[in-house]
Write a protein that holds these residues in place. Structure first.
Motif, PDB file in Angstrom:
ATOM      1  N   ALA A 350      -6.316 -40.875  70.530  1.00 41.64           N
ATOM      2  CA  ALA A 350      -5.358 -41.980  70.395  1.00 41.64           C
ATOM      3  C   ALA A 350      -5.395 -42.606  69.003  1.00 41.64           C
ATOM      4  O   ALA A 350      -4.364 -43.000  68.464  1.00 41.64           O
ATOM      5  CB  ALA A 350      -5.650 -43.028  71.457  1.00 41.64           C
ATOM      6  N   SER A 351      -6.582 -42.699  68.406  1.00 41.17           N
ATOM      7  CA  SER A 351      -6.676 -43.435  67.152  1.00 41.17           C
ATOM      8  C   SER A 351      -5.911 -42.739  66.023  1.00 41.17           C
ATOM      9  O   SER A 351      -5.519 -43.385  65.059  1.00 41.17           O
ATOM     10  CB  SER A 351      -8.137 -43.662  66.755  1.00 41.17           C
ATOM     11  OG  SER A 351      -8.761 -42.431  66.576  1.00 41.17           O
ATOM     12  N   VAL A 352      -5.676 -41.430  66.145  1.00 41.70           N
ATOM     13  CA  VAL A 352      -4.874 -40.753  65.127  1.00 41.70           C
ATOM     14  C   VAL A 352      -3.382 -40.838  65.482  1.00 41.70           C
ATOM     15  O   VAL A 352      -2.522 -41.021  64.611  1.00 41.70           O
ATOM     16  CB  VAL A 352      -5.397 -39.313  64.894  1.00 41.70           C
ATOM     17  CG1 VAL A 352      -4.785 -38.310  65.818  1.00 41.70           C
ATOM     18  CG2 VAL A 352      -5.161 -38.868  63.473  1.00 41.70           C
ATOM     19  N   MET A 353      -3.089 -40.784  66.784  1.00 39.61           N
ATOM     20  CA  MET A 353      -1.686 -40.938  67.215  1.00 39.61           C
ATOM     21  C   MET A 353      -1.190 -42.358  66.953  1.00 39.61           C
ATOM     22  O   MET A 353       0.023 -42.602  66.905  1.00 39.61           O
ATOM     23  CB  MET A 353      -1.543 -40.609  68.712  1.00 39.61           C
ATOM     24  CG  MET A 353      -1.810 -39.167  69.068  1.00 39.61           C
ATOM     25  SD  MET A 353      -0.981 -37.966  68.017  1.00 39.61           S
ATOM     26  CE  MET A 353       0.712 -38.205  68.477  1.00 39.61           C
ATOM     27  N   ASP A 354      -2.128 -43.276  66.800  1.00 39.34           N
ATOM     28  CA  ASP A 354      -1.777 -44.655  66.434  1.00 39.34           C
ATOM     29  C   ASP A 354      -0.841 -44.644  65.223  1.00 39.34           C
ATOM     30  O   ASP A 354       0.199 -45.320  65.208  1.00 39.34           O
ATOM     31  CB  ASP A 354      -3.100 -45.379  66.078  1.00 39.34           C
ATOM     32  CG  ASP A 354      -2.940 -46.880  65.980  1.00 39.34           C
ATOM     33  OD1 ASP A 354      -1.949 -47.410  66.510  1.00 39.34           O
ATOM     34  OD2 ASP A 354      -3.830 -47.532  65.385  1.00 39.34           O
ATOM     35  N   MET A 355      -1.197 -43.856  64.219  1.00 41.04           N
ATOM     36  CA  MET A 355      -0.383 -43.813  62.992  1.00 41.04           C
ATOM     37  C   MET A 355       0.889 -42.982  63.189  1.00 41.04           C
ATOM     38  O   MET A 355       1.973 -43.401  62.783  1.00 41.04           O
ATOM     39  CB  MET A 355      -1.210 -43.220  61.850  1.00 41.04           C
ATOM     40  CG  MET A 355      -2.287 -44.162  61.384  1.00 41.04           C
ATOM     41  SD  MET A 355      -3.082 -43.509  59.920  1.00 41.04           S
ATOM     42  CE  MET A 355      -4.190 -42.317  60.625  1.00 41.04           C
ATOM     43  N   SER A 356       0.771 -41.824  63.829  1.00 38.46           N
ATOM     44  CA  SER A 356       1.949 -40.970  64.022  1.00 38.46           C
ATOM     45  C   SER A 356       3.026 -41.731  64.785  1.00 38.46           C
ATOM     46  O   SER A 356       4.204 -41.705  64.428  1.00 38.46           O
ATOM     47  CB  SER A 356       1.582 -39.724  64.830  1.00 38.46           C
ATOM     48  OG  SER A 356       0.483 -39.094  64.253  1.00 38.46           O
ATOM     49  N   PHE A 357       2.608 -42.432  65.843  1.00 39.35           N
ATOM     50  CA  PHE A 357       3.598 -43.102  66.687  1.00 39.35           C
ATOM     51  C   PHE A 357       4.084 -44.425  66.091  1.00 39.35           C
ATOM     52  O   PHE A 357       5.155 -44.904  66.453  1.00 39.35           O
ATOM     53  CB  PHE A 357       3.065 -43.245  68.114  1.00 39.35           C
ATOM     54  CG  PHE A 357       3.156 -41.949  68.899  1.00 39.35           C
ATOM     55  CD1 PHE A 357       3.899 -40.871  68.413  1.00 39.35           C
ATOM     56  CD2 PHE A 357       2.518 -41.802  70.124  1.00 39.35           C
ATOM     57  CE1 PHE A 357       4.004 -39.668  69.121  1.00 39.35           C
ATOM     58  CE2 PHE A 357       2.617 -40.611  70.851  1.00 39.35           C
ATOM     59  CZ  PHE A 357       3.361 -39.545  70.340  1.00 39.35           C
ATOM     60  N   CYS A 358       3.324 -44.998  65.150  1.00 38.99           N
ATOM     61  CA  CYS A 358       3.880 -46.117  64.372  1.00 38.99           C
ATOM     62  C   CYS A 358       5.066 -45.611  63.577  1.00 38.99           C
ATOM     63  O   CYS A 358       6.092 -46.284  63.466  1.00 38.99           O
ATOM     64  CB  CYS A 358       2.853 -46.648  63.380  1.00 38.99           C
ATOM     65  SG  CYS A 358       1.927 -47.962  64.052  1.00 38.99           S
ATOM     66  N   ASN A 359       4.915 -44.412  62.995  1.00 36.75           N
ATOM     67  CA  ASN A 359       6.031 -43.821  62.251  1.00 36.75           C
ATOM     68  C   ASN A 359       7.230 -43.604  63.168  1.00 36.75           C
ATOM     69  O   ASN A 359       8.372 -43.803  62.756  1.00 36.75           O
ATOM     70  CB  ASN A 359       5.613 -42.488  61.620  1.00 36.75           C
ATOM     71  CG  ASN A 359       4.837 -42.677  60.333  1.00 36.75           C
ATOM     72  OD1 ASN A 359       5.392 -43.121  59.335  1.00 36.75           O
ATOM     73  ND2 ASN A 359       3.551 -42.367  60.359  1.00 36.75           N
ATOM     74  N   GLN A 360       6.980 -43.187  64.409  1.00 38.52           N
ATOM     75  CA  GLN A 360       8.088 -42.986  65.362  1.00 38.52           C
ATOM     76  C   GLN A 360       8.790 -44.313  65.648  1.00 38.52           C
ATOM     77  O   GLN A 360      10.021 -44.413  65.582  1.00 38.52           O
ATOM     78  CB  GLN A 360       7.571 -42.397  66.687  1.00 38.52           C
ATOM     79  CG  GLN A 360       7.219 -40.933  66.632  1.00 38.52           C
ATOM     80  CD  GLN A 360       8.452 -40.021  66.591  1.00 38.52           C
ATOM     81  OE1 GLN A 360       9.580 -40.456  66.390  1.00 38.52           O
ATOM     82  NE2 GLN A 360       8.225 -38.731  66.748  1.00 38.52           N
TER      83      GLN A 360
END
Ligand code: NAI
Length: 419
Positions: A350-360
């Protein structure tokens, strides 16, 4: 509300796992808090085709808090977490169409169900929504779609090809191309979770193994780095001389797949290409070789050739099909050749998807605000958004960086020849 999930009774378990992911996504949490107050997506109908995981559930919460109306389907038949799908349908009242292990027909019918509410915006991971819309524009494109976002390398490649032919019908933001996406998600996220998938599926010892990584791009570098850290002898297969050279200077062995096929114990493809490991390579492999893919589509391994070469096949463990070839050797195919990190493990932390999904989320907001100024082509996430996400991530980790002094700013911006 219409939905299609495996078992609605799994919702409680899903809600707890989503809570765990939410606790590890502080930056997306900040975006969600602002979205709740400002309602930037109010009234927007957004169809999402993403891996239905705990992290995606947190993104759905944020988009909903921002005022969006949502529908969700899976971007891969094997990546759905059924408890998460149930929780999204029950607790967040989102029409979810996703079941782990769904067949190809159901997979596409789920995409069509998610599109049936005539979205204003699409959110893709692999461009399946965009491609379904473009193939059936009279059905799904009747209402003007203002834009879309795309999560992964393979999807961006497909969309750029469409834009180059002037066939793309609305602007798309390439989330994958943000530094705060591919530099972390593809490298550290795919790297770690690919190893996680292989280990969960096989329980094999990585130390001392010949670990072959096909493709030394962002994902491949991540997987190679993690395998090496666990004591593997990493062998890289590349077609790009720069990447091949980089792998050599990173201290790894580099060779063509034909040579690697003879000595590898574990093979992973992460190229975005097709037929990287083919029939002619399967026949060279050692007894008991393990073969899997972490690239977006299950076309990186030539599975039809493996089928032709087999004498017999059986499922020997969850996510492991043992093929006995006519030459007598056994080859183990993991996760039907689909993304192993999502098929046999839980995808990225989750802690890496935190950034990817902020971009989304911020990409969707940007499209809503700017779609009238945009052309029907593929756009980068604007740099200020990318940098702000990195700044917030560092802050959430309690890490401070330095700032330029006024003198340094002047020095760096006013350099002239001879000074
Ligand atoms: P990339 O473009 O950075 O790297 C791909 C590399 O593969 C390039 O260096 C290219 O030269 C090499 N390559 C292409 N054809 C090859 C061949 N036949 N043999 C050997 N090497 C070859 O792409 P990135 O970001 O690393 O993504 C790779 C794939 O992984 C894409 O399909 C992407 O969508 C997918 N992906 C999967 C994720 C997951 O969760 N499993 C997450 C992010 C991306």
């Amino acid at each position: 509300m219409n939905y299609h999930v495996k078992d609605i009774k799994l919702a409680k378990k899903g809600a707890l796992r989503i809570e765990w992911a939410r606790n590890n996504m502080p930056v997306l949490g900040l975006v969600g808090a602002r979205f709740k107050k400002e309602q930037p997506l109010k009234g927007l109908k957004l169809a999402a085709c993403l891996h239905v995981t705990t992290e995606t559930a947190v993104l759905m919460e944020v988009l909903k808090a921002g005022g969006a109306q949502l529908s969700l389907c899976a971007s891969n038949p094997l990546s759905t977490q059924d408890d998460v799908a149930a929780s999204l349908a029950v607790n967040l009242k989102i029409p979810v169409f996703a079941i782990k292990g769904e067949d190809t027909k159901t997979y596409y019918s789920h995409i069509k169900s998610a599109l049936s509410f005539q979205p204003d915006m699409t959110m893709d991971d692999g461009a399946d929504l965009v491609s379904t819309i473009h193939q059936n524009f009279s059905v799904y494109g009747r209402k003007e779609i203002i834009g879309g976002t795309e999560e992964t390398t393979t999807g961006v490649i497909r969309l750029r090809a469409l834009a180059a032919q002037r066939k793309l019908r609305y602007p798309v933001i390439a989330v994958n191309d943000a530094m705060t996406k591919h530099m972390f998600d593809n490298r550290y996220g795919t790297g770690q979770s690919t190893l996680d998938g292989i280990i969960r599926a096989t329980n094999k010892l990585i130390a001392g193994s010949n670990f072959v990584v096909c493709g030394y791009g962002w994902c491949g570098r991540g997987a190679a780095m993690r395998a090496r850290g666990m004591g593997a002898n990493v062998i890289v297969v590349e077609v790009d001389p720069l990447k091949g050279l980089e792998a050599v200077m990173d201290g790894l062995q580099v060779m063509p797949i034909r040579d690697a096929a003879r000595i590898g114990d574990i093979f992973v493809t992460v190229t975005g290409d097709i037929n990287v490991i083919r029939g002619e390579h399967f026949v060279l492999m050692k007894e008991g070789a393990i073969v899997c893919n972490s690239g977006h589509f299950n076309a990186e391994l030539e599975i039809p050739a493996l089928e032709k070469l087999k004498k017999s096949k059986r499922v020997i463990r969850d996510f492991v099909e043992e093929y006995t070839l006519k030459n007598g050797r056994r080859i183990n195919l993991l996760g039907e050749g689909r993304l192993i990190n999502l098929a046999a493990a839980e995808g990225h932390p989750a802690s890496v998807m935190d950034m990817s999904f902020c971009n989304q989320a911020l990409g969707a907001e940007y499209l809503r605000q700017h779609y009238k100024e945009l052309q029907k082509t593929v756009y980068k996430v604007p740099d200020p958004i990318d940098h702000e996400i990195a700044r917030l991530k560092l802050k959430s980790m309690g890490v401070r960086i330095d700032t330029l002094t006024e003198e340094q700013k002047r020095y760096l911006s006013s350099w002239e020849m001879g000074t």
